[in-house]
Design a protein around this motif. Structure first.
Motif, PDB file in Angstrom:
ATOM      1  N   THR A  52     -34.506   1.459  43.076  1.00 55.36           N
ATOM      2  CA  THR A  52     -33.241   2.082  43.509  1.00 55.36           C
ATOM      3  C   THR A  52     -33.316   2.643  44.930  1.00 55.36           C
ATOM      4  O   THR A  52     -32.285   2.995  45.505  1.00 55.36           O
ATOM      5  CB  THR A  52     -32.842   3.217  42.548  1.00 55.36           C
ATOM      6  OG1 THR A  52     -33.921   4.145  42.453  1.00 55.36           O
ATOM      7  CG2 THR A  52     -32.515   2.676  41.165  1.00 55.36           C
ATOM      8  N   ALA A  83     -23.330   4.221  40.220  1.00 56.92           N
ATOM      9  CA  ALA A  83     -22.282   4.362  39.201  1.00 56.92           C
ATOM     10  C   ALA A  83     -21.178   3.320  39.346  1.00 56.92           C
ATOM     11  O   ALA A  83     -20.710   2.762  38.348  1.00 56.92           O
ATOM     12  CB  ALA A  83     -21.688   5.768  39.261  1.00 56.92           C
ATOM     13  N   HIS A  85     -21.349   0.323  40.664  1.00 54.93           N
ATOM     14  CA  HIS A  85     -21.876  -0.971  40.242  1.00 54.93           C
ATOM     15  C   HIS A  85     -21.990  -1.028  38.723  1.00 54.93           C
ATOM     16  O   HIS A  85     -21.594  -2.016  38.096  1.00 54.93           O
ATOM     17  CB  HIS A  85     -23.250  -1.215  40.879  1.00 54.93           C
ATOM     18  CG  HIS A  85     -23.899  -2.480  40.420  1.00 54.93           C
ATOM     19  ND1 HIS A  85     -24.929  -2.483  39.496  1.00 54.93           N
ATOM     20  CD2 HIS A  85     -23.644  -3.782  40.701  1.00 54.93           C
ATOM     21  CE1 HIS A  85     -25.286  -3.733  39.256  1.00 54.93           C
ATOM     22  NE2 HIS A  85     -24.528  -4.536  39.965  1.00 54.93           N
ATOM     23  N   ALA A  86     -22.518   0.042  38.124  1.00 61.74           N
ATOM     24  CA  ALA A  86     -22.710   0.070  36.667  1.00 61.74           C
ATOM     25  C   ALA A  86     -21.366  -0.058  35.944  1.00 61.74           C
ATOM     26  O   ALA A  86     -21.250  -0.768  34.941  1.00 61.74           O
ATOM     27  CB  ALA A  86     -23.413   1.357  36.257  1.00 61.74           C
ATOM     28  N   ARG A  87     -20.330   0.622  36.468  1.00 65.62           N
ATOM     29  CA  ARG A  87     -19.000   0.580  35.842  1.00 65.62           C
ATOM     30  C   ARG A  87     -18.427  -0.841  35.891  1.00 65.62           C
ATOM     31  O   ARG A  87     -17.987  -1.373  34.863  1.00 65.62           O
ATOM     32  CB  ARG A  87     -18.070   1.564  36.569  1.00 65.62           C
ATOM     33  CG  ARG A  87     -16.608   1.481  36.118  1.00 65.62           C
ATOM     34  CD  ARG A  87     -15.759   2.548  36.824  1.00 65.62           C
ATOM     35  NE  ARG A  87     -15.870   2.461  38.270  1.00 65.62           N
ATOM     36  CZ  ARG A  87     -15.145   1.656  39.038  1.00 65.62           C
ATOM     37  NH1 ARG A  87     -14.266   0.830  38.495  1.00 65.62           N
ATOM     38  NH2 ARG A  87     -15.299   1.644  40.351  1.00 65.62           N
ATOM     39  N   ARG A  89     -19.991  -3.633  36.370  1.00 56.32           N
ATOM     40  CA  ARG A  89     -20.848  -4.558  35.620  1.00 56.32           C
ATOM     41  C   ARG A  89     -20.570  -4.445  34.115  1.00 56.32           C
ATOM     42  O   ARG A  89     -20.536  -5.448  33.415  1.00 56.32           O
ATOM     43  CB  ARG A  89     -22.316  -4.255  35.929  1.00 56.32           C
ATOM     44  CG  ARG A  89     -23.242  -5.356  35.463  1.00 56.32           C
ATOM     45  CD  ARG A  89     -24.667  -5.060  35.858  1.00 56.32           C
ATOM     46  NE  ARG A  89     -25.534  -6.039  35.236  1.00 56.32           N
ATOM     47  CZ  ARG A  89     -25.898  -7.197  35.780  1.00 56.32           C
ATOM     48  NH1 ARG A  89     -25.457  -7.527  36.970  1.00 56.32           N
ATOM     49  NH2 ARG A  89     -26.685  -8.028  35.143  1.00 56.32           N
ATOM     50  N   ARG A  90     -20.371  -3.207  33.662  1.00 58.52           N
ATOM     51  CA  ARG A  90     -20.070  -2.983  32.239  1.00 58.52           C
ATOM     52  C   ARG A  90     -18.746  -3.678  31.870  1.00 58.52           C
ATOM     53  O   ARG A  90     -18.641  -4.336  30.843  1.00 58.52           O
ATOM     54  CB  ARG A  90     -19.985  -1.476  31.978  1.00 58.52           C
ATOM     55  CG  ARG A  90     -19.892  -1.090  30.512  1.00 58.52           C
ATOM     56  CD  ARG A  90     -19.999   0.419  30.321  1.00 58.52           C
ATOM     57  NE  ARG A  90     -18.932   1.138  31.001  1.00 58.52           N
ATOM     58  CZ  ARG A  90     -19.101   1.932  32.057  1.00 58.52           C
ATOM     59  NH1 ARG A  90     -20.307   2.123  32.563  1.00 58.52           N
ATOM     60  NH2 ARG A  90     -18.079   2.562  32.611  1.00 58.52           N
ATOM     61  N   ALA A 328     -30.837  -4.159  38.058  1.00 57.93           N
ATOM     62  CA  ALA A 328     -29.403  -3.881  37.907  1.00 57.93           C
ATOM     63  C   ALA A 328     -28.520  -5.032  38.368  1.00 57.93           C
ATOM     64  O   ALA A 328     -27.421  -5.232  37.850  1.00 57.93           O
ATOM     65  CB  ALA A 328     -29.034  -2.613  38.672  1.00 57.93           C
TER      66      ALA A 328
END
Length: 382
Positions: A52, A83, A85-87, A89-90, A328
């Motif tokens: 990261t 966050a 990217h994670a959102r 991607r989800r 990620a």
């Protein structure tokens, strides 16, 4: 350390990739004149892709070192960290349901058979790039996104033009991107008014729920398109070429064969650049804050200490290849790529068990490229 590979089967590489040092991490000069750290060691590369402290978002900053004239939008899912990217991607991962993948299998089989019918009718001396490896992922992607049949010629032309890497094509790239943004926007509006069972309709529902913005939706549609078409088309061509010219992969299942082809001949030879947000040590080399790092997926996949010098037989105990990345940003479409390759290769050899390269000069024409490898022509007989 990076193992050797057969350059006559790898094709042309940028100078900084063609002759890497024996060090795990080397300072190299990009075509832009900027310098980056190149990783060719599997363990170091795998760790860097998941670190990261190495930021994709920072790499899109105007002042960051650049590898070429074209960079991804800072709003693309491939350019985000943390966050945001994670959102996204989800959201995207939820739309890639197993039911959707199962539906894709039937689409791919039908498209593959129709293309093979055309090749058989035209007779030996066919170019598998234009006749099979390029149109197949296009058909699959159109079905996945829900591109209406009537729009296919416009959509296909814009996508094909976008990946034209001749100087003339690159000059027109901005116009083609604009055409695709306008098309994607209009398609989204139609899905909003009349939703269907496709991926884009599912993403429109997510946008309507407030989980992502309109801009993010358009960018995600374009990212899926760009990631899903070019790399898959080239990956399929490279896999066919390797099966025609490489060592026999006897005694392996179709799944093992596909994974081994992905390892030995990835269409994505290098990762997207990442920029260090703090000083860190990679493979004994200090990378300073603000410096950029790229991972040679090609060299890491040929690391003799990990994959063995011959690499002819895969081993369930050895680590996974890095063709789809790691961490990620690992490719979300990997299951669909595996599905396309499995169906495409199986169907091709079932139809033409005696498939071989045409003896003519120019049967194989490699394309010059930085971010992707591939062949622009692959002429075969049967």
């Amino acid at each position: 350390m990076s193992g050797t590979f057969h350059h006559h089967r790898i094709g042309p590489l940028p100078p900084f990739l063609a002759a890497p040092s024996s060090e795990a991490v080397t300072r190299v000069r990009m075509p832009t004149g900027d310098h980056m750290w190149l990783i060719t060691d599997y363990a170091v590369g795998r760790a860097a892709l998941a670190d990261t402290r190495l930021s994709r978002a920072a790499a899109t900053h105007p002042d960051a070192p650049k590898w070429g004239s074209v960079d991804l939008s800072p709003n693309s899912i491939m350019s985000l960290d943390g966050a945001d990217h994670a959102r996204l991607r989800r959201v995207a991962a939820a739309a890639f349901t197993s039911a959707r993948a199962t539906a894709q299998a039937a689409v791919i089989e039908e498209a593959a058979d129709a293309l093979l019918d055309q090749l058989q009718a035209a007779g030996p001396g066919a170019d598998l790039v234009s006749g099979y490896a390029s149109p197949l992922p296009m058909a699959a992607l159109s079905a996945l996104l829900g591109v209406p049949a009537a729009d296919r010629p416009v959509f296909d032309a814009a996508v094909t033009a976008l990946f034209d890497m001749t100087p003339q094509g690159i000059r027109r790239r901005g116009r083609h991107i604009l055409t695709l943004i306008q098309y994607m926007s209009s398609l989204i509006e139609r899905k909003r008014d009349a939703p269907e069972q496709d991926l884009l309709s599912a993403l429109v529902r997510v946008e309507q729920s407030g989980e992502m913005s309109r801009t993010e939706l358009v960018n995600l549609g374009l990212a899926l398109l760009m990631a899903g078409y070019e790399t898959t088309a080239h990956q399929l061509s490279l896999a066919i070429l390797e099966l025609l010219t490489g060592d026999a992969l006897a005694g392996q299942s179709v799944e093992e064969t596909v994974e081994e082809l992905l390892r030995t001949t990835p269409s994505t030879p290098i990762s997207f650049p990442r920029v260090a947000v703090e000083d860190l040590v990679l493979g004994g080399t200090t990378v300073r804050r603000g410096e950029a790092v790229i991972v040679s997926l090609l060299h890491c996949n040929h690391d003799a200490e990990v994959f063995g010098a011959s690499g002819a037989k895969s081993d369930a105990r050895r680590p996974a290849h890095l063709t789809f990345g790691h961490g990620a940003h690992r490719c979300m479409g990997a299951p669909l790529v595996l599905l396309q390759m499995k169906i495409a290769l199986t169907r091709l050899w079932q139809r033409f068990p005696e498939l071989r390269l045409a003896p003519e000069d120019g049967a194989v024409v490699w394309r010059e490229g930085l971010a992707t490898r591939g062949v622009s022509r692959l002429v075969v007989e049967w």
